[in-house]
Design an enzyme around this catalytic site. Structure first.
Site, PDB file in Angstrom:
ATOM      1  N   LYS A  22      25.404 -16.801   2.874  1.00 31.92           N
ATOM      2  CA  LYS A  22      26.327 -16.048   3.295  1.00 31.92           C
ATOM      3  C   LYS A  22      27.671 -16.063   2.797  1.00 31.92           C
ATOM      4  CE  LYS A  22      25.781 -18.031   7.692  1.00 31.92           C
ATOM      5  NZ  LYS A  22      25.361 -17.904   9.377  1.00 31.92           N
ATOM      6  N   LYS A  27      29.903 -28.102   1.085  1.00 36.18           N
ATOM      7  CA  LYS A  27      31.070 -27.081   1.671  1.00 36.18           C
ATOM      8  C   LYS A  27      32.370 -27.493   1.668  1.00 36.18           C
ATOM      9  CE  LYS A  27      27.988 -25.287   5.052  1.00 36.18           C
ATOM     10  NZ  LYS A  27      27.483 -24.902   6.440  1.00 36.18           N
ATOM     11  N   LYS A  75      20.791 -21.160  -3.577  1.00 37.62           N
ATOM     12  CA  LYS A  75      20.114 -20.470  -2.461  1.00 37.62           C
ATOM     13  C   LYS A  75      20.765 -19.596  -1.860  1.00 37.62           C
ATOM     14  CE  LYS A  75      22.253 -22.952   1.199  1.00 37.62           C
ATOM     15  NZ  LYS A  75      22.353 -23.691   2.365  1.00 37.62           N
TER      16      LYS A  75
HETATM   17  P1  TYM Z   1      22.760 -21.749   9.556  1.00 35.58           P
HETATM   18  O1  TYM Z   1      23.523 -20.736  10.482  1.00 35.58           O
HETATM   19  O2  TYM Z   1      23.514 -22.105   8.333  1.00 35.58           O
HETATM   20  O3  TYM Z   1      21.324 -21.314   9.154  1.00 35.58           O
HETATM   21  C1  TYM Z   1      20.315 -20.827  10.249  1.00 35.58           C
HETATM   22  C2  TYM Z   1      19.069 -21.021   9.568  1.00 35.58           C
HETATM   23  O4  TYM Z   1      18.814 -20.374   8.288  1.00 35.58           O
HETATM   24  C3  TYM Z   1      18.124 -21.220   7.264  1.00 35.58           C
HETATM   25  N1  TYM Z   1      18.625 -20.912   5.920  1.00 35.58           N
HETATM   26  C4  TYM Z   1      17.670 -20.561   4.884  1.00 35.58           C
HETATM   27  N2  TYM Z   1      16.415 -20.614   4.897  1.00 35.58           N
HETATM   28  C5  TYM Z   1      15.795 -20.147   3.914  1.00 35.58           C
HETATM   29  N3  TYM Z   1      16.509 -20.120   2.739  1.00 35.58           N
HETATM   30  C6  TYM Z   1      17.783 -20.039   2.830  1.00 35.58           C
HETATM   31  N4  TYM Z   1      18.390 -19.518   1.697  1.00 35.58           N
HETATM   32  C7  TYM Z   1      18.415 -20.230   4.111  1.00 35.58           C
HETATM   33  N5  TYM Z   1      19.890 -20.076   4.181  1.00 35.58           N
HETATM   34  C8  TYM Z   1      19.800 -20.666   5.529  1.00 35.58           C
HETATM   35  C9  TYM Z   1      18.699 -22.983   7.656  1.00 35.58           C
HETATM   36  O5  TYM Z   1      18.088 -23.587   7.102  1.00 35.58           O
HETATM   37  C10 TYM Z   1      18.950 -22.603   9.358  1.00 35.58           C
HETATM   38  O6  TYM Z   1      17.481 -23.027   9.774  1.00 35.58           O
HETATM   39  N6  TYM Z   1      22.792 -26.646  10.637  1.00 35.58           N
HETATM   40  C11 TYM Z   1      22.159 -25.478  11.149  1.00 35.58           C
HETATM   41  C12 TYM Z   1      22.485 -24.928  12.551  1.00 35.58           C
HETATM   42  C13 TYM Z   1      22.289 -25.956  13.666  1.00 35.58           C
HETATM   43  C14 TYM Z   1      20.977 -26.236  14.006  1.00 35.58           C
HETATM   44  C15 TYM Z   1      20.852 -27.119  15.088  1.00 35.58           C
HETATM   45  C16 TYM Z   1      19.637 -26.051  13.594  1.00 35.58           C
HETATM   46  C17 TYM Z   1      23.047 -26.538  14.598  1.00 35.58           C
HETATM   47  N7  TYM Z   1      22.465 -27.265  15.472  1.00 35.58           N
HETATM   48  C18 TYM Z   1      19.968 -27.826  15.827  1.00 35.58           C
HETATM   49  C19 TYM Z   1      18.617 -26.718  14.147  1.00 35.58           C
HETATM   50  C20 TYM Z   1      18.796 -27.652  15.216  1.00 35.58           C
HETATM   51  C21 TYM Z   1      22.273 -24.353   9.862  1.00 35.58           C
HETATM   52  O7  TYM Z   1      22.219 -24.496   8.753  1.00 35.58           O
HETATM   53  O8  TYM Z   1      22.667 -22.933  10.389  1.00 35.58           O
END
Ligand code: TYM
Length: 347
Positions: free
Chosen positions: A209, A122, A206
């Site tokens: 967004k 990132k 992957k």
């Molecule tokens: P975020 O908002 O980037 O993603 C949210 C969730 O979507 C999953 N994800 C995917 N799964 C499969 N294939 C993909 N291409 C893909 N892109 C995104 C992410 O793995 C995530 O589960 N860091 C976390 C947010 C967070 C969190 C937490 C999660 C903050 N605190 C505590 C669990 C527990 C995240 O990536 O958000």
């Protein structure tokens, strides 16, 4: 030190996960996270937060952030998360997350954070210009989880390393403050064919967004025609679909599309290939995949639009969830501060 085994955590099972309000959700978010939330709410106590503190590690327009937070909450509800079964809340409404994150910043080591691949991806070539929050992002994530002593964390594959860090922080805290078994070592729930949904334009990266090409992803709000067109144009190699799962090896685009079909239909990849193996992608596989996507996503998009027109309903859910989450986090942060040795008039 004794030779006695370290007592394991023995509290109740509890699920926590979160999604950032930093842009439109896509199919990866649905299959990697939201779909699992719906399943888990019937089996364990669940908390699902909208991680707005994490979102501001990259710039978010202040006049948009609350709306984006409501949109994620609406997506939870539209996917089938039931606020009578699961606690849905905005992370910033529970101050204990940030409080515990500070304590954990003093437990985690710089060397641990230096290994985090997501920060490297990132921040790119300009890491000096990235926010400090982006660097310490996984420490806040550990606090999100452990402030509720959550034992299970449903996430996509990309979060695996952050979950390993959470376990390291829990273990070091328990050791440093002589509190064996105090924080659980949470289990990531990653398995399943939707754990790593790839871009429709390049099966080696992957779905995300932040990809500049909208053609690379299916957004949860895409209409039926857009979904059908994106699947029709999804990149594939020139060979027909293989007859067996082994044949998907080294064919990332084919692997991704068959994985999506399997995740959406609940059928195994082998079963899917039994039906479509040997055929060209465009013949009947892609149209059937588009139909499956439309069947799954269209009702969700309609629900999300309904909630967008009634923000007061979402606000009620978020306010009630925040109150419940505060009640659950309060005794944990109080006990954690006591273990660290902070002053309190209740000591
Ligand atoms: P975020 O908002 O980037 O993603 C949210 C969730 O979507 C999953 N994800 C995917 N799964 C499969 N294939 C993909 N291409 C893909 N892109 C995104 C992410 O793995 C995530 O589960 N860091 C976390 C947010 C967070 C969190 C937490 C999660 C903050 N605190 C505590 C669990 C527990 C995240 O990536 O958000």
């Amino acid at each position: 030190m004794t030779d006695l085994p370290i007592p394991a955590y023995s509290g109740p099972d509890r699920v926590l996960s979160g999604v950032q309000p930093s842009g439109a959700l896509h199919l990866g978010n649905y299959l990697g996270a939201l779909k699992k939330f719906v399943d888990l709410q019937n089996r364990m106590e669940c908390l699902f937060c909208v991680v707005d503190l994490h979102a501001i590690t990259a710039w978010q327009a202040p006049d948009q952030l609350a709306t984006q937070t409501r949109e994620i909450a609406a997506a939870y509800l539209a996917a089938g998360v039931d606020p009578r079964k699961a606690v849905i809340f905005p992370q910033s409404a529970v101050a204990a997350h940030a409080e515990l994150a500070w304590i954990f910043q003093c437990v985690a080591r710089i060397g641990w954070l230096d290994r985090m691949t997501q920060f490297k991806e990132k921040s790119g070539k300009h890491k000096e210009g990235a926010s400090v929050g982006l660097y310490t992002y996984p420490v806040l994530q550990a606090a999100d989880i452990l402030v509720y002593k959550a034992t299970h964390v449903p996430v996509g594959e990309d979060q695996k390393q952050h979950l390993e860090l959470t376990r390291d922080i829990a273990q070091k805290f328990n050791h440093d403050f002589d509190a064996p078994g105090y924080f659980p070592l949470p289990e990531p729930l990653i398995e399943g064919p939707g754990a790593r949904v790839m871009s429709l334009r390049d099966g080696r990266v992957k779905m995300s967004k932040s990809d500049p090409s909208d053609q690379s992803r299916i957004n949860l709000t895409d209409d039926a025609d857009t979904i059908a067109a994106k699947i029709r144009k999804a990149r594939t190699d020139p060979a027909p679909l293989p007859e067996s799962v082994e044949g998907l090896k080294d064919r990332p685009e084919a692997d991704n599309l068959v994985g999506l079909y399997s995740a959406l239909s609940g059928r195994t990849e082998a079963d899917v290939l039994k039906e479509y193996g040997g055929q060209g992608f465009g013949q009947s596989f892609k149209p059937a995949l588009a139909d499956l996507l439309i069947e799954t996503l269209s009702p969700m998009a309609a629900e999300m639009a309904k909630y967008a027109a009634d923000p007061a309903e979402i606000d009620r859910v978020l306010a009630a969830g925040a109150e419940k989450a505060c009640t659950l986090a309060e005794p944990v942060i109080a006990e954690t501060k006591r273990l660290v040795g902070f002053w309190s008039d209740k000591a």
